[in-house]
Design a protein around this motif. Structure first.
Motif, PDB file in Angstrom:
ATOM      1  N   GLN A  13      -7.326 -12.111  -0.538  1.00 49.44           N
ATOM      2  CA  GLN A  13      -6.868 -10.729  -0.596  1.00 49.44           C
ATOM      3  C   GLN A  13      -6.865 -10.184  -2.020  1.00 49.44           C
ATOM      4  O   GLN A  13      -7.207  -9.018  -2.258  1.00 49.44           O
ATOM      5  CB  GLN A  13      -5.451 -10.626  -0.002  1.00 49.44           C
ATOM      6  N   LYS A  14      -6.527 -11.014  -2.987  1.00 50.02           N
ATOM      7  CA  LYS A  14      -6.488 -10.545  -4.382  1.00 50.02           C
ATOM      8  C   LYS A  14      -7.880 -10.175  -4.872  1.00 50.02           C
ATOM      9  O   LYS A  14      -8.058  -9.178  -5.585  1.00 50.02           O
ATOM     10  CB  LYS A  14      -5.887 -11.632  -5.269  1.00 50.02           C
ATOM     11  N   THR A  67      -9.060  -6.466  -6.096  1.00 47.95           N
ATOM     12  CA  THR A  67      -9.663  -6.243  -7.422  1.00 47.95           C
ATOM     13  C   THR A  67     -10.994  -5.521  -7.304  1.00 47.95           C
ATOM     14  O   THR A  67     -11.289  -4.583  -8.064  1.00 47.95           O
ATOM     15  CB  THR A  67      -9.857  -7.594  -8.134  1.00 47.95           C
ATOM     16  N   ILE A  68     -11.794  -5.916  -6.325  1.00 47.99           N
ATOM     17  CA  ILE A  68     -13.096  -5.265  -6.132  1.00 47.99           C
ATOM     18  C   ILE A  68     -12.925  -3.806  -5.730  1.00 47.99           C
ATOM     19  O   ILE A  68     -13.640  -2.920  -6.212  1.00 47.99           O
ATOM     20  CB  ILE A  68     -13.908  -6.038  -5.072  1.00 47.99           C
ATOM     21  N   LEU A  69     -11.967  -3.549  -4.852  1.00 43.54           N
ATOM     22  CA  LEU A  69     -11.740  -2.170  -4.417  1.00 43.54           C
ATOM     23  C   LEU A  69     -11.229  -1.293  -5.557  1.00 43.54           C
ATOM     24  O   LEU A  69     -11.578  -0.111  -5.646  1.00 43.54           O
ATOM     25  CB  LEU A  69     -10.753  -2.146  -3.254  1.00 43.54           C
ATOM     26  N   ARG A  70     -10.396  -1.871  -6.424  1.00 40.44           N
ATOM     27  CA  ARG A  70      -9.879  -1.077  -7.546  1.00 40.44           C
ATOM     28  C   ARG A  70     -10.962  -0.763  -8.564  1.00 40.44           C
ATOM     29  O   ARG A  70     -10.976   0.315  -9.174  1.00 40.44           O
ATOM     30  CB  ARG A  70      -8.730  -1.819  -8.228  1.00 40.44           C
ATOM     31  N   THR A  71     -11.861  -1.707  -8.784  1.00 39.82           N
ATOM     32  CA  THR A  71     -12.904  -1.509  -9.800  1.00 39.82           C
ATOM     33  C   THR A  71     -14.138  -0.794  -9.267  1.00 39.82           C
ATOM     34  O   THR A  71     -15.031  -0.454 -10.042  1.00 39.82           O
ATOM     35  CB  THR A  71     -13.315  -2.871 -10.379  1.00 39.82           C
ATOM     36  N   TYR A  85      -9.771  12.955   1.256  1.00 38.77           N
ATOM     37  CA  TYR A  85     -10.844  11.955   1.086  1.00 38.77           C
ATOM     38  C   TYR A  85     -10.415  10.787   0.191  1.00 38.77           C
ATOM     39  O   TYR A  85     -11.256  10.091  -0.368  1.00 38.77           O
ATOM     40  CB  TYR A  85     -12.112  12.604   0.514  1.00 38.77           C
ATOM     41  N   GLN A  86      -9.101  10.566   0.083  1.00 36.65           N
ATOM     42  CA  GLN A  86      -8.604   9.442  -0.702  1.00 36.65           C
ATOM     43  C   GLN A  86      -8.634   8.166   0.144  1.00 36.65           C
ATOM     44  O   GLN A  86      -8.565   8.210   1.371  1.00 36.65           O
ATOM     45  CB  GLN A  86      -7.171   9.717  -1.174  1.00 36.65           C
ATOM     46  N   ASP A  87      -8.723   7.030  -0.522  1.00 31.89           N
ATOM     47  CA  ASP A  87      -8.788   5.741   0.175  1.00 31.89           C
ATOM     48  C   ASP A  87      -7.432   5.399   0.797  1.00 31.89           C
ATOM     49  O   ASP A  87      -6.374   5.679   0.213  1.00 31.89           O
ATOM     50  CB  ASP A  87      -9.194   4.636  -0.794  1.00 31.89           C
ATOM     51  N   TYR A  88      -7.498   4.747   1.957  1.00 29.97           N
ATOM     52  CA  TYR A  88      -6.283   4.287   2.635  1.00 29.97           C
ATOM     53  C   TYR A  88      -5.908   2.897   2.120  1.00 29.97           C
ATOM     54  O   TYR A  88      -5.816   1.934   2.885  1.00 29.97           O
ATOM     55  CB  TYR A  88      -6.501   4.233   4.142  1.00 29.97           C
ATOM     56  N   THR A  89      -5.666   2.783   0.843  1.00 29.62           N
ATOM     57  CA  THR A  89      -5.435   1.468   0.240  1.00 29.62           C
ATOM     58  C   THR A  89      -4.117   0.872   0.710  1.00 29.62           C
ATOM     59  O   THR A  89      -4.063  -0.270   1.193  1.00 29.62           O
ATOM     60  CB  THR A  89      -5.449   1.586  -1.291  1.00 29.62           C
ATOM     61  N   GLU A  90      -3.045   1.627   0.572  1.00 28.19           N
ATOM     62  CA  GLU A  90      -1.724   1.116   0.947  1.00 28.19           C
ATOM     63  C   GLU A  90      -1.573   1.021   2.458  1.00 28.19           C
ATOM     64  O   GLU A  90      -0.976   0.064   2.973  1.00 28.19           O
ATOM     65  CB  GLU A  90      -0.644   2.039   0.368  1.00 28.19           C
ATOM     66  N   GLU A  91      -2.105   1.998   3.173  1.00 30.67           N
ATOM     67  CA  GLU A  91      -1.942   2.021   4.623  1.00 30.67           C
ATOM     68  C   GLU A  91      -2.640   0.853   5.312  1.00 30.67           C
ATOM     69  O   GLU A  91      -2.184   0.383   6.363  1.00 30.67           O
ATOM     70  CB  GLU A  91      -2.466   3.333   5.202  1.00 30.67           C
ATOM     71  N   THR A  92      -3.745   0.399   4.749  1.00 27.73           N
ATOM     72  CA  THR A  92      -4.502  -0.695   5.380  1.00 27.73           C
ATOM     73  C   THR A  92      -4.225  -2.055   4.747  1.00 27.73           C
ATOM     74  O   THR A  92      -4.903  -3.027   5.082  1.00 27.73           O
ATOM     75  CB  THR A  92      -6.013  -0.401   5.291  1.00 27.73           C
ATOM     76  N   SER A  93      -3.239  -2.132   3.853  1.00 28.93           N
ATOM     77  CA  SER A  93      -2.981  -3.400   3.168  1.00 28.93           C
ATOM     78  C   SER A  93      -2.398  -4.449   4.108  1.00 28.93           C
ATOM     79  O   SER A  93      -2.420  -5.644   3.806  1.00 28.93           O
ATOM     80  CB  SER A  93      -2.018  -3.173   1.996  1.00 28.93           C
ATOM     81  N   TYR A  94      -1.884  -4.018   5.265  1.00 27.23           N
ATOM     82  CA  TYR A  94      -1.306  -4.969   6.215  1.00 27.23           C
ATOM     83  C   TYR A  94      -2.242  -5.288   7.377  1.00 27.23           C
ATOM     84  O   TYR A  94      -1.851  -5.953   8.331  1.00 27.23           O
ATOM     85  CB  TYR A  94       0.011  -4.410   6.773  1.00 27.23           C
ATOM     86  N   GLU A  95      -3.455  -4.800   7.303  1.00 24.33           N
ATOM     87  CA  GLU A  95      -4.417  -5.040   8.367  1.00 24.33           C
ATOM     88  C   GLU A  95      -5.300  -6.243   8.032  1.00 24.33           C
ATOM     89  O   GLU A  95      -5.552  -6.547   6.861  1.00 24.33           O
ATOM     90  CB  GLU A  95      -5.310  -3.809   8.576  1.00 24.33           C
ATOM     91  N   SER A 153      -5.531 -16.580   4.835  1.00 30.66           N
ATOM     92  CA  SER A 153      -4.796 -17.706   4.253  1.00 30.66           C
ATOM     93  C   SER A 153      -3.305 -17.420   4.181  1.00 30.66           C
ATOM     94  O   SER A 153      -2.592 -17.951   3.351  1.00 30.66           O
ATOM     95  CB  SER A 153      -5.321 -17.988   2.833  1.00 30.66           C
ATOM     96  N   GLY A 154      -2.820 -16.532   5.018  1.00 29.76           N
ATOM     97  CA  GLY A 154      -1.396 -16.225   5.018  1.00 29.76           C
ATOM     98  C   GLY A 154      -1.019 -15.098   4.101  1.00 29.76           C
ATOM     99  O   GLY A 154       0.168 -14.840   3.887  1.00 29.76           O
ATOM    100  N   ALA A 155      -1.993 -14.412   3.510  1.00 35.99           N
ATOM    101  CA  ALA A 155      -1.670 -13.324   2.576  1.00 35.99           C
ATOM    102  C   ALA A 155      -0.954 -12.188   3.279  1.00 35.99           C
ATOM    103  O   ALA A 155      -0.037 -11.573   2.728  1.00 35.99           O
ATOM    104  CB  ALA A 155      -2.956 -12.826   1.919  1.00 35.99           C
ATOM    105  N   LEU A 156      -1.381 -11.900   4.520  1.00 34.40           N
ATOM    106  CA  LEU A 156      -0.739 -10.818   5.260  1.00 34.40           C
ATOM    107  C   LEU A 156       0.713 -11.154   5.565  1.00 34.40           C
ATOM    108  O   LEU A 156       1.615 -10.335   5.370  1.00 34.40           O
ATOM    109  CB  LEU A 156      -1.499 -10.569   6.565  1.00 34.40           C
ATOM    110  N   THR A 157       0.986 -12.396   6.000  1.00 37.15           N
ATOM    111  CA  THR A 157       2.352 -12.806   6.281  1.00 37.15           C
ATOM    112  C   THR A 157       3.188 -12.828   5.019  1.00 37.15           C
ATOM    113  O   THR A 157       4.362 -12.454   5.027  1.00 37.15           O
ATOM    114  CB  THR A 157       2.346 -14.198   6.931  1.00 37.15           C
ATOM    115  N   LEU A 158       2.606 -13.248   3.924  1.00 40.34           N
ATOM    116  CA  LEU A 158       3.322 -13.296   2.657  1.00 40.34           C
ATOM    117  C   LEU A 158       3.750 -11.906   2.214  1.00 40.34           C
ATOM    118  O   LEU A 158       4.879 -11.694   1.756  1.00 40.34           O
ATOM    119  CB  LEU A 158       2.455 -13.967   1.593  1.00 40.34           C
ATOM    120  N   SER A 159       2.878 -10.948   2.344  1.00 40.82           N
ATOM    121  CA  SER A 159       3.228  -9.575   1.974  1.00 40.82           C
ATOM    122  C   SER A 159       4.319  -9.029   2.885  1.00 40.82           C
ATOM    123  O   SER A 159       5.190  -8.266   2.440  1.00 40.82           O
ATOM    124  CB  SER A 159       1.985  -8.681   2.040  1.00 40.82           C
ATOM    125  N   SER A 160       4.314  -9.416   4.167  1.00 33.21           N
ATOM    126  CA  SER A 160       5.359  -8.984   5.085  1.00 33.21           C
ATOM    127  C   SER A 160       6.707  -9.570   4.686  1.00 33.21           C
ATOM    128  O   SER A 160       7.738  -8.874   4.707  1.00 33.21           O
ATOM    129  CB  SER A 160       5.008  -9.395   6.519  1.00 33.21           C
TER     130      SER A 160
END
Length: 416
Positions: free
Chosen positions: A112-113, A117-121, A293-303, A311-318
């Motif tokens: 996920q990290k 990083t790729i999406l931000r850059t 037309y902004q990216d749904y970065t925060e809204e889709t971070s749990y998908e 690797s458990g990144a979604l559960t860790l963020s929850s």
């Protein structure tokens, strides 16, 4: 005398001759009529025979046509059966699919990290146009405040994330008022959290109620007593948890309170279908198209993403999100459970920590003062599916966290 007798005799002979002539004429007339009747009967018989022959010919022709039609129909049905059989025979082979899958890529999946990083850059196109849209929408802020103060609620829709715009509106116009922010896209959000946030942050008291409807009535009475405006900023009111009918009923009842003002956003194309006429009238929406037309970065971070290695990144963020919303002593209770589960991660027979053991350790750490308080705190994690309860063989109540040990280990490292 003699002359008179002679005249009478001549007249008699003349009368007899005329009578014979009349008889002969009648005889000849009778013969002619008999011949004519015989001719007419023969002609009638001829006509009857001709009609009978024509009828037989017509019936024979009809039979011939029917036989021809039946032959044509049979031939057509046979052709259709043959063509359908040939079609299915031609398509009865295996379905050919492309073998260009993610597994063939040089680096098929990432964590996920890396993805973040790729999406931000990544380069964003049309930045100037997006900025112009944002500036145009900010000019509506004063109008929104007027409409909210007049009893309307705002519903923002359109393509692109509306989170940045709503946050800008909050920071510029709502800092002097009571307001709460709700992330409706969070997968473990509970309606009880919204009511508790209003009670604790706005009313500055814990409203104790048996059910959510009773708690809502208590909040309504307290807010009407204070008579102060309360603003609710609800990102994605069409989120997977909030779109349930029961939750929408509570939100619509909350929006009906005179001092409560709601600004919500929707992104699902079928979002208006979650409201019937009654709930729609309760919300009293004013619709605004705020396409960004902004990216749904925060809204889709749990998908879950196909590009991300699970690797458990979604559960860790929850877990992190839930722990940030609870007091420190509740965080300590959860940490005790995590430590106990990591201590027995190699023990196959370990089914969880007993409630009595957890209560004893929490008493020693001064996290709780009674078992009722502990149960109330554990309900928070149970509602978010971060804790499970089950009975052991001896009847004891066992508690366990349904998360992989590697994820819990990563959580402890971040917490340290």
């Amino acid at each position: 005398m003699a002359e008179t007798e002679m005249m009478l005799m001549r007249r008699g002979h003349r009368i007899e001759g005329e009578a014979q002539d009349c008889r002969s004429q009648r005889y000849h007339q009778d013969e002619d009529s008999s011949e004519d009747s015989a001719g007419d009967s023969s002609s009638d018989e001829e006509d009857t025979e001709s009609l009978t022959s024509e009828a037989s010919e017509m019936s024979e022709n009809k039979g011939t046509r029917r036989s021809r039609r039946s032959k044509v129909t049979a031939a057509t049905s046979e052709d259709l059966e043959a063509s359908s059989e040939s079609y299915f025979r031609a398509h009865s082979g295996g379905v050919v699919t492309s073998d260009h899958t993610l597994s063939r890529l040089a680096k098929p999946k990432m964590d996920q990290k890396e993805l973040d990083t790729i999406l931000r850059t990544a380069e964003n196109s049309n930045n100037d146009e997006k900025e112009n849209l944002y500036v145009e929408h900010t000019r509506l802020f004063h109008k929104w405040m007027v409409q909210l103060s007049n009893g309307f609620n705002l519903l923002l829709y359109g393509l692109g994330s509306k989170r940045h715009l709503m946050e800008s509106f909050r920071s510029k116009h709502l800092l002097d008022f009571h307001h709460i922010v709700i992330n409706g896209f969070f997968p473990s959000l509970a309606i009880r959290q919204i009511l508790s946030a209003i009670s604790e942050d706005v009313l500055e008291s814990k409203v104790t109620a048996r059910g959510q409807q009773e708690q809502l009535e208590l909040i309504k009475s307290e807010l009407e007593k204070k008579n102060e405006p309360v603003f609710i900023i609800l990102h994605n009111i069409d989120g997977p948890i909030l779109r349930v009918t029961k939750n929408q009923n509570l939100l619509s009842s909350l929006a009906q309170i005179s001092c409560v003002h709601m600004i919500a956003s929707i992104d699902h194309i079928n979002a208006p279908l979650i409201w019937d006429q009654g709930r729609f009238c309760c919300f009293n929406w004013l619709w605004y198209d705020v396409t960004s037309y902004q990216d749904y970065t925060e809204e889709t971070s749990y998908e879950n993403s196909l590009l991300v290695r699970q690797s458990g990144a979604l559960t860790l963020s929850s877990i992190n999100h839930v722990l940030k919303s609870v007091p420190p002593n509740v965080q300590g209770v959860f940490n005790i459970l995590v430590e106990a589960q990591l201590e027995h991660k190699d023990d196959i027979s370990y089914s969880g920590m007993t409630f009595q053991d957890l209560y004893q350790r929490c008493r020693e750490a001064f996290y709780v003062s009674s078992d009722l308080t502990l149960r109330a705190q554990l309900t928070e994690f149970k509602d978010h599916k971060l804790l499970t309860f089950k009975k052991g063989i001896d009847g004891a109540e066992l508690l366990s966290i349904p998360v992989e040990s590697s994820t819990l280990q990563e959580f402890k490292q971040e917490d340290m």
